[in-house]
Scaffold this active site. Structure first.
Site, PDB file in Angstrom:
ATOM      1  N   HIS A  53      -3.413  -0.799   8.069  1.00  0.00           N
ATOM      2  CA  HIS A  53      -2.621  -1.413   6.960  1.00  0.00           C
ATOM      3  C   HIS A  53      -1.879  -0.305   6.202  1.00  0.00           C
ATOM      4  CE1 HIS A  53      -4.166  -5.675   6.932  1.00  0.00           C
ATOM      5  NE2 HIS A  53      -4.804  -5.137   7.875  1.00  0.00           N
TER       6      HIS A  53
ATOM      7  N   ASP B   4       3.149   4.100   1.042  1.00  0.00           N
ATOM      8  CA  ASP B   4       2.310   2.469   0.935  1.00  0.00           C
ATOM      9  C   ASP B   4       2.636   2.051   2.219  1.00  0.00           C
ATOM     10  OD1 ASP B   4       1.032   0.218  -0.262  1.00  0.00           O
ATOM     11  OD2 ASP B   4       2.240   0.370  -2.202  1.00  0.00           O
TER      12      ASP B   4
END
Ligand code: ADQ
Length: 468
Positions: free
Chosen positions: A153, A359
Site C-alpha cells: 500500500h 504516499d
C-alpha cells in the site's frame, strides 16, 4: 475444489458492517468465495498459536494476538521504524535495533504456521502490506504451493535506500516468493523492476515476469480507490453543522493520520505564507481558515512524537501572528472525526490540501473529489509525490517542498473561477471512478488467479501440493 479467498492484513476489521476503504473493497470478494480474513486483534496477548474467530460476517474473521514484545519489535520496530521510513524516502528516520528484524521474522513465521493449518491447496491467499513481506517465503517453506499475492500500500523504496536495511538481500528474494506483487503506481513498478534488474539472482522472462530461483513473480500496478457513490451520498446527507454555527467564511481542509510522510509542517508553513501574501489581503471581511484533522498514530515512536510537537508550535506561531478575537486561522484537531461529519466537511471546504512528501496513493484526495457538489466543486491541491497524482492530473499539482508554490496554489484555489473548478473536478472525478475500490480487488484477483505457478516445492523429498 472451491477457490476461497484468504486475506491477511495487520489489523483485522472488528466491526460487523463493512466500512473503511480496504474492507469495502474486499468484502464482496470474501463473501462470494466463502473466504476468510486473518489479522491481528486490537488487544495484545498470547494466542498460543490458535486463531480466535470474531463476530458475524458473510465470511470468517480470524484474529491472532501480538504480545507486547511483538508490538515493540515487529510493529513499532521493524515495520514502522525501518520499513515505513525507508519506503517513504526518510532513511534519516530509520532506527535499527537488535531485536527488530528477528521480531518481524518471528511474527511472520508463527503466522505462517497458523495459516498453513487453516488453508486448503486451492485457496487463493492475498497478503496486504509491508508487515508481511516474508510471509510467502515462510508459507512456501511449509510446503504451500497455493497462489499467493501481495499488495504494497505504500511507495516502493528507491534502490539506493534498500541497503540501509539489515540483510537487504532478503527484500527481493522474499517478494519473489509471491506469484503476484501488486503496487500502487507505474512509478512503483518501475522502482521494483529496477531492484530486480540490479539483482544477479533475478532473470527476466519474455512476458516480463521475473524468475528468481525456482519462483516466478509478476509485478503490476493496481491503483487503489474508494467507493465514490457511497462517499458522495454520505457527503450529501444532512448532518448537524460540524462547526456548530461558527462556520468559517472560506476554508481549506486537511485530513491525515499524523505522520511525517504527509508533509504537515510544510502545509502549515504554506498556509502561513499564503496569509502573508494573499492577493485579497485588503479585504478584511474574508477570513480564510485551514481546518486540519490529524489523529495521532504510532505513539511511542520518536519521529511521531516530534512531529506532533512541531505542528503544535507552528499552529501557535501562525495563529499568534494572524488571529483576531473572532478568527482562528489554523484549527488543528488532533483526533479522529466520524465519517459522516468528515464527508460533510469535505463538501463544504473550498480546497483540500494533500501535501505528502511520499504516499502510496492517498485516499483522502479521492474522497474529497467524490464528496464535491459537481455544480460548485472545491479544488484539490495535490502533492506530485502522492500516488494519486499519477491519474489525477487536473488537480492543482504542487511540490510540497516548495512553500511559496503551495502558498500560491492555496491563493489560486480560493480565487478559482467556477468554470475552471468544474472542469478540473470533472476530470478528477473520472479518475476516481476509473480506480473505484471494487475494480481494484477484482482486477488484482483476476491476474492472481491466472498467474502460472511454474515453480514447485519439494521440501525434503515431499510431493508438491497442487495449486488448484
Ligand atoms: P494512509 O497512510 O492511512 O493509508 P490514506 O490513503 O489517506 O492514508 O487513507 C486514510 C484513510 O483514513 C482515509 O479513508 C481517510 O478518510 C481516513 N482518515 C484519515 N484521517 C482521518 C481522521 N482524522 N478522521 C477520520 N478518518 C480519517 C495507506 C497508504 C496510502 C494508501 C492507503 C490505501 O499510506 O498511501 O492510499 O494505505 O492503500
Amino acid at each position: 475444489m472451491r477457490e476461497r479467498l484468504v486475506v491477511v492484513s495487520n489489523r483485522l476489521p472488528m466491526g460487523d458492517t463493512p466500512s473503511g476503504g480496504l474492507v469495502v473493497s474486499l468484502h464482496d470478494a470474501l463473501a462470494a468465495s466463502g473466504g476468510c480474513w486473518i489479522g491481528s486483534h486490537p488487544e495484545p496477548g498470547d494466542d498460543q498459536g490458535q486463531f480466535e474467530a470474531i463476530g458475524e460476517t458473510p465470511y470468517r474473521r480470524l484474529a491472532f494476538r501480538l504480545t507486547d514484545a511483538d508490538m515493540e519489535n515487529y510493529y513499532l520496530g521493524f515495520a514502522n521504524s525501518v520499513l515505513w521510513p525507508l519506503c517513504h524516502r526518510r532513511p534519516d528516520l530509520v532506527r535499527l535495533a537488535p531485536g527488530y528484524r528477528e521480531g518481524y521474522e518471528a511474527v511472520n513465521r508463527r503466522l505462517a504456521a497458523m495459516i498453513a493449518r487453516e488453508v486448503t491447496p486451492s485457496d487463493l491467499i492475498w497478503v496486504q502490506d509491508y508487515h508481511f513481506i516474508p510471509l510467502a517465503r515462510e508459507l512456501r517453506r511449509l510446503g504451500l504451493a497455493n497462489r499467493i499475492g501481495f499488495f504494497l500500500h505504500i511507495p516502493f523504496p528507491v534502490l539506493a535506500d534498500l541497503s540501509i536495511m539489515p540483510q537487504p538481500e532478503h527484500f527481493a528474494e522474499d517478494l519473489a516468493h509471491y506469484n503476484l506483487v501488486g503496487l500502487q503506481t507505474r512509478g512503483d513498478v518501475a522502482r521494483c523492476l529496477e531492484m530486480f534488474r540490479d539483482d544477479p539472482r533475478a532473470e527476466f522472462m519474455t512476458d516480463g515476469s521475473i524468475k528468481f530461483g525456482e519462483h516466478v513473480a509478476q509485478v503490476r500496478s493496481f491503483p487503489i480507490g474508494i467507493d465514490p457513490a457511497t462517499f458522495r451520498e454520505e457527503a450529501e446527507r444532512e448532518v448537524p453543522d460540524p462547526f456548530g454555527g461558527a462556520s468559517p467564511d472560506l476554508f481549506a481542509i486537511g485530513v491525515d493520520r499524523l505522520d511525517y510522510s504527509k508533509g504537515l509542517p510544510n502545509r502549515f508553513r504554506a498556509f502561513g505564507r499564503y496569509l502573508e501574501t494573499r492577493r485579497d489581503n485588503t479585504r478584511s471581511d474574508v477570513r480564510p481558515c485551514l481546518v486540519q484533522i490529524a489523529p495521532p498514530t504510532r505513539q511511542g515512536v520518536e519521529a511521531y512524537d516530534d512531529i506532533t510537537e512541531e505542528l503544535q508550535g507552528l499552529t501557535g506561531k501562525i495563529n499568534g501572528q494572524f488571529a483576531e478575537l473572532d478568527w482562528t486561522p489554523i484549527r488543528f484537531i488532533n483526533r479522529s472525526v466520524e465519517r459522516p461529519k468528515l464527508a460533510r466537511l469535505f463538501r463544504k471546504a473550498r480546497a483540500c490540501l494533500v501535501t505528502s512528501l511520499a504516499d502510496g496513493m492517498n485516499l483522502v484526495a479521492k474522497e474529497y473529489v467524490a464528496a464535491q457538489d459537481p455544480d460548485d466543486p472545491g479544488v484539490l491541491i495535490l502533492s506530485r509525490f502522492a500516488g494519486a497524482a499519477e491519474d489525477m492530473t487536473q488537480a492543482l499539482l504542487v511540490n510540497p517542498y516548495d512553500i511559496e508554490e503551495m502558498a500560491g496554489a492555496i491563493d489560486a484555489a480560493f480565487r478559482m473561477p467556477l468554470e475552471e473548478r468544474r472542469r478540473r473536478h470533472e476530470s478528477s472525478l473520472e479518475a476516481v471512478k476509473r480506480t473505484a475500490a471494487m475494480l481494484w480487488a477484482e482486477s488484482f484477483l483476476k491476474v492472481l488467479k491466472s498467474s502460472v505457478t511454474t515453480f514447485e516445492l519439494r521440501p525434503e523429498g515431499e510431493t508438491p501440493l497442487p495449486a488448484s
